[in-house]
Scaffold this motif. Structure first.
Motif, mmCIF file in Angstrom:
data_model
loop_
_atom_site.group_PDB
_atom_site.id
_atom_site.type_symbol
_atom_site.label_atom_id
_atom_site.label_comp_id
_atom_site.label_asym_id
_atom_site.label_seq_id
_atom_site.Cartn_x
_atom_site.Cartn_y
_atom_site.Cartn_z
ATOM 1 N N LEU A 110 14.632 3.753 17.878
ATOM 2 C CA LEU A 110 14.202 4.915 17.512
ATOM 3 C C LEU A 110 12.871 5.510 18.306
ATOM 4 N N LEU A 111 12.492 4.517 19.036
ATOM 5 C CA LEU A 111 11.001 4.596 20.045
ATOM 6 C C LEU A 111 11.141 4.965 21.587
ATOM 7 N N HIS A 112 10.196 5.692 21.554
ATOM 8 C CA HIS A 112 10.048 6.308 23.011
ATOM 9 C C HIS A 112 9.180 5.265 23.909
ATOM 10 N N THR A 113 9.596 4.796 24.931
ATOM 11 C CA THR A 113 8.784 3.660 25.848
ATOM 12 C C THR A 113 8.750 4.395 27.112
ATOM 13 N N ASP A 114 8.267 5.425 27.278
ATOM 14 C CA ASP A 114 7.869 6.205 28.702
ATOM 15 C C ASP A 114 6.330 6.140 28.872
ATOM 16 N N GLY A 115 5.556 5.622 27.971
ATOM 17 C CA GLY A 115 4.269 5.714 28.342
ATOM 18 C C GLY A 115 3.726 6.891 28.161
ATOM 19 N N SER A 116 4.097 8.023 27.515
ATOM 20 C CA SER A 116 3.497 9.120 27.203
ATOM 21 C C SER A 116 3.824 9.905 25.955
ATOM 22 N N THR A 117 5.067 9.608 25.579
ATOM 23 C CA THR A 117 5.594 10.340 24.505
ATOM 24 C C THR A 117 4.986 9.752 22.938
ATOM 25 N N PRO A 118 4.442 10.393 22.370
ATOM 26 C CA PRO A 118 4.054 9.399 20.974
ATOM 27 C C PRO A 118 4.949 9.149 20.291
ATOM 28 N N ASN A 119 4.922 7.869 19.525
ATOM 29 C CA ASN A 119 5.864 7.651 18.439
ATOM 30 C C ASN A 119 5.002 7.883 17.197
ATOM 31 N N VAL A 120 5.580 8.162 16.092
ATOM 32 C CA VAL A 120 4.907 8.371 14.924
ATOM 33 C C VAL A 120 5.671 7.459 13.767
ATOM 34 N N ILE A 121 5.105 6.717 13.312
ATOM 35 C CA ILE A 121 5.240 6.050 11.875
ATOM 36 C C ILE A 121 4.630 6.709 10.652
ATOM 37 N N ALA A 122 5.340 7.030 9.764
ATOM 38 C CA ALA A 122 4.989 7.930 8.482
ATOM 39 C C ALA A 122 5.315 6.925 7.486
ATOM 40 N N VAL A 123 4.435 6.699 6.318
ATOM 41 C CA VAL A 123 4.778 5.896 5.070
ATOM 42 C C VAL A 123 4.652 6.896 3.994
ATOM 43 N N GLU A 124 5.505 7.021 3.056
ATOM 44 C CA GLU A 124 5.336 7.761 1.896
ATOM 45 C C GLU A 124 5.256 6.502 0.976
ATOM 46 N N VAL A 125 4.226 6.731 -0.316
ATOM 47 C CA VAL A 125 4.077 5.780 -1.071
ATOM 48 C C VAL A 125 4.031 6.556 -2.506
ATOM 49 N N ARG A 126 4.674 5.967 -3.438
ATOM 50 C CA ARG A 126 4.646 6.400 -4.747
ATOM 51 C C ARG A 126 4.209 5.348 -5.806
ATOM 52 N N ASN A 127 3.273 5.353 -6.257
ATOM 53 C CA ASN A 127 2.660 4.600 -7.452
ATOM 54 C C ASN A 127 2.637 5.532 -8.748
ATOM 55 N N ARG A 128 3.535 5.522 -9.619
ATOM 56 C CA ARG A 128 3.708 6.377 -10.628
ATOM 57 C C ARG A 128 3.203 5.565 -11.780
ATOM 58 N N LEU A 129 2.057 5.714 -12.415
ATOM 59 C CA LEU A 129 1.459 5.057 -13.624
ATOM 60 C C LEU A 129 2.067 5.494 -15.029
ATOM 61 N N PRO A 130 2.185 4.194 -15.943
ATOM 62 C CA PRO A 130 2.017 2.820 -15.455
ATOM 63 C C PRO A 130 2.840 2.029 -14.995
ATOM 64 N N SER A 131 2.410 1.471 -13.672
ATOM 65 C CA SER A 131 3.263 0.650 -13.106
ATOM 66 C C SER A 131 2.874 -0.993 -13.001
ATOM 67 N N SER A 132 1.970 -1.161 -13.882
ATOM 68 C CA SER A 132 1.454 -2.860 -13.751
ATOM 69 C C SER A 132 0.831 -3.013 -15.041
ATOM 70 N N ARG A 133 0.531 -4.237 -15.430
ATOM 71 C CA ARG A 133 -0.440 -4.499 -16.559
ATOM 72 C C ARG A 133 -1.679 -4.694 -16.180
ATOM 73 N N TRP A 134 -2.076 -4.792 -14.933
ATOM 74 C CA TRP A 134 -3.580 -4.865 -14.420
ATOM 75 C C TRP A 134 -3.729 -4.021 -13.263
ATOM 76 N N TYR A 135 -4.899 -4.080 -12.686
ATOM 77 C CA TYR A 135 -5.230 -2.947 -11.734
ATOM 78 C C TYR A 135 -4.654 -3.298 -10.486
ATOM 79 N N SER A 136 -3.811 -2.456 -9.690
ATOM 80 C CA SER A 136 -2.699 -2.713 -8.711
ATOM 81 C C SER A 136 -3.202 -2.223 -7.500
ATOM 82 N N GLY A 137 -3.935 -1.107 -7.520
ATOM 83 C CA GLY A 137 -4.371 -0.269 -6.059
ATOM 84 C C GLY A 137 -3.106 0.459 -5.730
ATOM 85 N N SER A 138 -3.230 1.222 -4.971
ATOM 86 C CA SER A 138 -2.220 2.280 -4.358
ATOM 87 C C SER A 138 -2.325 2.288 -2.905
ATOM 88 N N GLY A 139 -1.276 2.430 -2.306
ATOM 89 C CA GLY A 139 -1.308 2.452 -0.868
ATOM 90 C C GLY A 139 -1.039 1.134 0.098
#
Length: 550
Positions: free
Chosen positions: A148-177
């Motif tokens: 999926l990557l461009h390797t021409d030295g000029s075209t940007p590649n973009v990694i995007a990450v979607e994170v879903r932490n719907r609470l309550p998801s843990s019995r202690w502090y989990s943080g998000s991200g």
């Protein structure tokens, strides 16, 4: 060299220098972040519908560095599922993006992105294409991006990450991200497989030790190649003390090479003298080095006897342990190596020599710190199996992903001298059920397929009385090596030892000496009606082991 920028690429690009050997490129700086919805998982305006696309304009997003925890940045609340267990911090829906360019020299390379942990339920995109999803927030994962990557030295590649932490998801502090480290991994088509080395010491003694190094090599070139695999053992002073070389043909399936290496006068890893060796692996094709790979390991001998307790290098070792979740207090869940080191040094100054990673696999920084400080570890997989303890916890994903999670947990830590046992769960609801017996069988088999050198345990708060003979709980206890007892009595320990003489028992979780749990009160506030901290807060827990009767 990898040049990184955002997309659209209008900012001044930052440069990430590859690590030693050029195999990894840290993805630390250069990220953009947007908190879409701290109250849930919705995007009511549709403003983020194209957030995975490479030409999406993220110029209004925050600049952040990874590891990152967005929950700790927010204001405490009792809304959106936040409770005392979450530290009253919300979670929600967030997006991360990073852009980078790859030089033409990478055109013939394999490139993957590797995350040590994203909390939780994440989807990873590369140049607008969904590459993979990973629900568990406390295990790492890697995704191949090559096609999926461009390797021409000029075209940007973009990694995007979607994170879903719907609470309550843990019995202690989990943080998000993206709360743990991330990186690109760049290799030739022929290279050491991810977590592809296993180092064991089947024979140890004062004069010599046998070090067995197993290396798995993969080949993504599409045609079989002959590869030379070289192994070198480097002692704690940096001297090479043993070598081995083999040649193997690598086709579509991984090829494994085993080297039995003799180390004279070995320096044993111990809690007082944590001596670390390194296995340096080199892969050569057509006389050219195509990959190098380093694996820290130890030479030590650990056993646990049901009657006499644990021994390390032949001497009895009383484990004085502590349970620590993965957060760093006021710093949140974003891992920081210095903060981890400080935390564990404080624990050791209190007399702690053992750590239970409650109740999930640890960050690599914790494993490395325990190796350096001489702290042994029980690495734990799950706080729940199918039957979740909170509405949105990992129980939702357990059936589909637990095998992969167990595999990642063991592979990531099996070469560590600090790790002395694997726990397949804590206070599991299915412990007394027929389906629990089947799950236990599967998880135990998953661990043993990758490591047979350490005992397998489970933590339980249910065993204050003996299970019925032939019941699921009775049969599970017959399959594991040790049982961690949470808040049990001496009488129950004696009865369990009499029924299961081969099973070693230890106190995996207990309250403080006065059994206070849930709230502390300052003396001047007694009988005032004030409670500090808020009701429901839980103090740290301890874990210890000693032989029955001691």
């Amino acid at each position: 060299m990898v040049t990184s920028s955002r997309a659209p690429p209008t900012d001044t690009a930052f440069r990430a220098r590859p690590a030693t050997g050029g195999r990894t490129v840290p993805l630390h700086d250069g990220w953009r972040f947007a908190l879409v919805d701290p109250a849930g998982l919705t995007d009511p305006t549709g403003a983020y519908a194209r957030a995975a696309e490479p030409d999406y304009d993220d110029s209004a997003w925050r600049r952040i560095a990874v590891p990152h925890d967005w929950s700790i940045e927010l204001s405490p609340t009792t809304e959106h599922g936040a409770t005392s267990g979450t530290g009253f911090f919300p979670g929600g829906l967030g997006w991360y993006r990073i852009a980078f360019t790859l030089p033409k020299a990478y055109a013939d390379k394999r490139v993957s992105v590797e995350f040590d942990g994203v909390y939780m339920d994440s989807s990873v995109y590369c140049n607008g294409q969904l590459v993979g999803q990973h629900p568990y927030g406390c295990t790492g994962f890697a995704l191949d991006l090559t096609d999926l990557l461009h390797t021409d030295g000029s075209t940007p590649n973009v990694i995007a990450v979607e994170v879903r932490n719907r609470l309550p998801s843990s019995r202690w502090y989990s943080g998000s991200g993206i709360h743990r480290e991330a990186r690109l991994v760049v290799t030739d088509p022929v290279h050491v497989q991810r977590w592809g080395t296993q180092v064991t010491t089947p024979e140890t003694g004062k004069d010599r030790a046998l070090v067995r190094a197993r290396t798995s090599v993969v080949n993504a070139s599409g045609e079989a190649r002959r590869a030379e695999v070289r192994s070198a053992v480097v002692d704690p002073d940096g001297r090479t003390v043993a070598r081995g070389t083999s040649t193997v043909t690598v086709g579509a399936d991984p090829a494994t090479v085993t080297h039995d290496l003799t180390v004279r006068g070995p320096r044993m890893w111990d809690i007082d003298t944590p001596a670390l060796y390194t296995l340096k692996t080199e892969v050569r094709v057509d006389g050219r080095t195509v990959d190098t790979y380093e694996t820290p390991f130890d030479i030590r001998h650990f056993t646990v006897d049901a009657d006499n307790g644990p021994t390390l290098n032949g001497r009895y070792l009383k484990l004085r342990g502590v349970n620590l979740p993965h957060d760093l207090g006021a710093l949140g869940a974003a891992v920081n190596a210095d903060a981890v080191e400080r935390q564990l040094k404080i624990m050791k100054s209190m007399g702690v020599n053992a750590l239970r990673t409650s109740h999930n696999p640890p960050v690599p920084e914790v494993i490395a710190a325990c190796e350096r400080l001489g702290i042994v570890m029980m690495v734990e997989a799950f706080d729940c199996w199918q039957r979740g303890k909170n509405r949105y916890d990992h129980g939702r994903f357990f059936d589909a992903h637990s095998d992969a999670d167990i595999t990642e947990m063991v592979l990531a830590a099996r070469n560590s001298p600090a790790v002395i046992m694997w726990s397949i769960g804590n206070e599991i609801s299915e412990f007394t059920s027929t389906e629990g017996l089947g799950i236990a069988d599967r998880l135990i088999a998953g661990v043993k397929a990758l490591d047979t050198t350490r005992p397998i345990v489970i933590g339980s708060h249910r065993r204050r009385s003996l299970p019925a003979v032939g019941s699921p709980a009775d049969l599970i206890l017959a399959k594991i090596d040790g049982l961690g007892l949470n808040y049990n009595t001496a009488a129950s320990v004696d009865a369990l030892h009499a029924r299961y003489p081969r099973l070693f028992l230890f106190e995996s979780e207990s309250s403080f000496e006065t059994s206070t749990r849930g709230a502390y009160q300052e003396p001047e506030r007694l009988n005032t009606g004030e409670t500090t901290p808020p009701a429901g807060a839980r103090p740290p827990r301890t874990t210890t082991t000693s032989p029955p009767g001691r």
